[in-house]
Design a protein around this motif. Sequence first.
Motif, short mmCIF file in Angstrom:
data_model
loop_
_atom_site.label_atom_id
_atom_site.label_comp_id
_atom_site.label_asym_id
_atom_site.label_seq_id
_atom_site.Cartn_x
_atom_site.Cartn_y
_atom_site.Cartn_z
N TYR A 53 0.84 -1.20 0.00
CA TYR A 53 0.00 0.00 0.00
C TYR A 53 0.88 1.26 0.00
N GLN B 266 1.02 4.39 -2.68
CA GLN B 266 0.85 5.79 -2.29
C GLN B 266 2.05 6.63 -2.74
N TYR C 105 1.74 7.36 -6.50
CA TYR C 105 0.79 8.45 -6.78
C TYR C 105 1.45 9.81 -6.54
N TYR D 21 -2.20 11.34 0.02
CA TYR D 21 -1.09 10.41 -0.24
C TYR D 21 0.08 10.57 0.72
N ARG E 232 -0.92 9.51 4.25
CA ARG E 232 -1.05 8.05 4.30
C ARG E 232 0.32 7.38 4.29
N LEU E 233 1.20 7.88 3.46
CA LEU E 233 2.53 7.28 3.34
C LEU E 233 3.28 7.34 4.66
#
Length: 163
Positions: A23, A27, A30, A78, A81-82
């Motif tokens: 995941y 991310q 992106y 992104y 989240r990363l």
Amino acid sequence: MYQHKYWNQLKELKVHVYYVQAYAVKQNKYDQIINIFLAITSSSSIAAWALWKDYQFLWAFIIAASQVITAIKPLLPYRKRLSALNKLGDMLSLISLKAERDWYFVAEGKWSEEEIHSKWADLKEDALSAENKCLNGVTLPKNKSALTLAEKEADIYLQSTYY
């Protein structure tokens, strides 16, 4: 029964570790794609003046899109989240290692069913605690391709390590 329960938790932890890693890679991609697009549009704007007369509408659209992306980029999830995924991945890896270390005692019958159950519950609590701590307010939509990859990698790891 409790050995099987513990094994399933160990496997779930390994899948979770690989899922978080997959995941995070997505991310990061992106974020890189957005950054590359912005870098190309900003650095090629001078060169585009020569083409401006022939492709006025196209270039205006590209510049407008670049400006909109630049404006909304801080709002995109992104990067947040990363960061959360990297922290979660580290914590889950440590929990997974603890589970693997203790698997010896489970597999060799050195612990009672009560002890195995207690260790199983500890692993579940530790994983939930790590998720709550790292993902505090960060949403992660399910990613089927990352899950499929994680399941395959976990199976390969467990096969090569324990069989």
